[in-house]
Write an enzyme that holds these catalytic residues in place. Structure first.
Site, PDB file in Angstrom:
ATOM      1  N   ASP A 196      47.629  59.632 -25.776  1.00  0.00           N
ATOM      2  CA  ASP A 196      48.808  60.447 -25.461  1.00  0.00           C
ATOM      3  C   ASP A 196      49.112  61.438 -26.576  1.00  0.00           C
ATOM      4  O   ASP A 196      49.263  62.639 -26.354  1.00  0.00           O
ATOM      5  CB  ASP A 196      50.035  59.543 -25.247  1.00  0.00           C
ATOM      6  CG  ASP A 196      49.852  58.609 -24.076  1.00  0.00           C
ATOM      7  OD1 ASP A 196      48.801  58.684 -23.408  1.00  0.00           O
ATOM      8  OD2 ASP A 196      50.764  57.802 -23.831  1.00  0.00           O
ATOM      9  N   HIS A 226      43.654  52.686 -19.397  1.00  0.00           N
ATOM     10  CA  HIS A 226      43.550  51.617 -20.403  1.00  0.00           C
ATOM     11  C   HIS A 226      42.194  51.595 -21.125  1.00  0.00           C
ATOM     12  O   HIS A 226      41.836  50.584 -21.727  1.00  0.00           O
ATOM     13  CB  HIS A 226      43.873  50.243 -19.800  1.00  0.00           C
ATOM     14  CG  HIS A 226      45.316  50.140 -19.395  1.00  0.00           C
ATOM     15  ND1 HIS A 226      46.229  49.394 -20.092  1.00  0.00           N
ATOM     16  CD2 HIS A 226      45.998  50.719 -18.381  1.00  0.00           C
ATOM     17  CE1 HIS A 226      47.413  49.502 -19.510  1.00  0.00           C
ATOM     18  NE2 HIS A 226      47.298  50.313 -18.473  1.00  0.00           N
ATOM     19  N   GLY A 255      59.962  56.499 -19.066  1.00  0.00           N
ATOM     20  CA  GLY A 255      59.373  55.257 -18.586  1.00  0.00           C
ATOM     21  C   GLY A 255      58.581  55.426 -17.302  1.00  0.00           C
ATOM     22  O   GLY A 255      58.315  54.454 -16.606  1.00  0.00           O
ATOM     23  N   SER A 293      54.376  59.632 -20.382  1.00  0.00           N
ATOM     24  CA  SER A 293      54.422  59.630 -21.838  1.00  0.00           C
ATOM     25  C   SER A 293      55.529  60.482 -22.444  1.00  0.00           C
ATOM     26  O   SER A 293      55.291  61.302 -23.334  1.00  0.00           O
ATOM     27  CB  SER A 293      53.066  60.018 -22.430  1.00  0.00           C
ATOM     28  OG  SER A 293      52.914  59.299 -23.632  1.00  0.00           O
ATOM     29  N   SER A 327      57.566  59.180 -24.369  1.00  0.00           N
ATOM     30  CA  SER A 327      57.723  58.666 -25.738  1.00  0.00           C
ATOM     31  C   SER A 327      56.801  59.400 -26.708  1.00  0.00           C
ATOM     32  O   SER A 327      57.235  59.842 -27.776  1.00  0.00           O
ATOM     33  CB  SER A 327      57.490  57.151 -25.795  1.00  0.00           C
ATOM     34  OG  SER A 327      56.180  56.814 -25.397  1.00  0.00           O
TER      35      SER A 327
END
Ligand code: ADP
Ligand code: MG
Length: 393
Positions: free
Chosen positions: A172, A35, A122, A126, A128
């Site tokens: 990512d 993060h 999920g 990554s 996505s």
């Protein structure tokens, strides 16, 4: 089943006919730097050796006909009328890529497309960003448009932030676009300067999936990001040059603790200490000091668990099981948190034994044998490997 250039080509031919071009993009695992990306800090990701695959052939019109092998579902998208839907279906990412590329002035061609992949969905690896990047690369190639890889990453990030609704950072998409085989990437998420650092020959990363997902990742992810912004806004009254938590030192945080409630203080303490850990981890990696790197990775998990509060009992159990193996240097959760995967750094000669031990112990404690994968950092997004000619036996 293993996905290969041949299997994705054959799937395309049986659905649409014709000869497609093939592309693939890796997934990523962030060794350390949880993060920190959306706080303008450093991260140290690498690619996993798992991929999203795209087979594509142009059409004469402005329609995308896209088949997902994972969802066994076909979608048609009119490039002149891309409508955002509310549900987080797989084709939302396809629409998002097309919409953002077109919006940036890259006029696409209609195409027939088959998508497949072996990255768990999920799971914090990554899938996505891998899907976005593979698809954007393929659509641009199909329209004979060349763009710089950094721009590709930024456009794909906008798919998540502006279309899907996840306020993710750049990490990512950036590592997927610009990494190199057998290397990790030390990335400054503010300046986008990066260095490629070779992975040590005697240490391997092992990712293991808890198989659980506890909360809606979008909500929790965005709420952490909002908390960081709120902390910056409160601290900026006293520290005017503060643009992001990247600019904050631990001593400054302590001096101004009274401006924050306990929750915001701990969010800041995680980000500020984590950015320092990434720098230390990069130095350890350069020295080939797997032991030190492992200590930092384990400290990252404790900070994500206690200060950032994005772990869960299954992730904590998995990390404990990993760390109980003497051949493991350190481990932590990866990705958004609340489930998905954990990663550990393992003394390479013992990789197979550690994998089996972790899976067996997790099954004994939590009742299911988890999926596990030994990481082999791969090439960035690009054309898929050529199909080997078939040799009759
Ligand atoms: P993560 O990126 O950690 O894997 P996300 O929730 O951000 O998790 O993204 C997962 C979603 O991305 C899936 O639910 C699906 O909609 C989409 N997706 C990713 N890879 C594929 C794929 N190969 N085929 C179809 N959809 C995919
Ligand atoms: Mg994602």
């Amino acid at each position: 089943m293993t996905i290969t250039s041949r299997s994705i080509r054959d799937a395309f031919v049986s659905r649409f006919g014709g000869q497609p071009k093939l592309f693939c993009a890796p997934g990523r695992v962030n060794i350390i730097g949880g993060h920190t990306d959306y706080n303008g800090g450093f991260v140290l990701p690498t690619t996993t050796g798992l991929h999203t695959w795209v087979a594509i052939a142009p059409r004469a019109d402005r329609t995308l006909r896209v088949f997902s092998r994972i969802f066994d579902s076909l979608e048609e998208i009119d490039l002149d009328r891309i409508e955002k839907c509310d549900d987080a279906q797989w084709y939302q990412y396809v629409k998002g890529v097309a919409s953002i590329l077109e919006g940036a002035g890259h006029t696409l061609r209609g195409a027939d497309i088959v998508i497949d992949g072996d990255i768990p969905l999920g799971g914090g690896l990554s899938s996505s960003a891998s899907l976005e990047t593979a698809l954007a690369f393929a659509l641009l190639d199909c329209a004979a448009i060349e763009i710089e890889r950094g721009e590709l990453a930024q456009l794909c990030q906008r798919v998540e932030t502006e279309f899907v609704g996840i306020r993710c950072g750049i990490m990512d998409q950036y590592v997927i676009s610009r990494c190199a085989k057998d290397h990790a990437m030390m990335l400054d998420c503010r300046s986008l300067e990066f260095q490629l650092v070779p992975m040590p020959a005697d240490a391997r990363l092992l990712v293991v999936d808890t198989g659980v997902s506890h909360r809606l990742p979008t909500g929790e992810y965005n709420s952490r990001r909002n908390e960081c912004e709120e902390a910056v806004a409160r601290l900026a009254g006293k520290i005017p040059q503060l643009g992001a938590l990247r600019d904050l030192g631990l001593d400054q945080l302590e001096e101004n603790r009274n401006l924050l409630d306990d929750r915001l203080y701990r969010r800041c303490r995680h980000i500020v200490s984590e950015i320092q850990r990434v720098e230390d981890a990069c130095s350890a990696l350069r020295r080939g000091d797997a032991r030190r790197l492992g200590e930092l990775v384990t400290a990252s998990h404790a900070s994500l668990r206690d200060d950032y509060e994005i772990s869960c009992s299954e992730l904590d159990a998995l990390v404990e099981i990993m760390n109980a193996c003497p051949e493991v240097y350190g481990s932590r959760l990866v990705g958004g948190g609340f489930g998905g995967c954990a990663v550990c750094l393992v003394h390479a000669p013992h990789l197979g034994r550690v994998m089996d031990k972790v899976q067996t112990e997790y099954a004994a404690q939590l009742g299911r044998r988890p999926w596990a994968h030994a990481v082999t950092p791969s090439d960035p997004v690009g054309p898929a490997p050529a199909i080997e000619p078939f040799v009759a036996q």
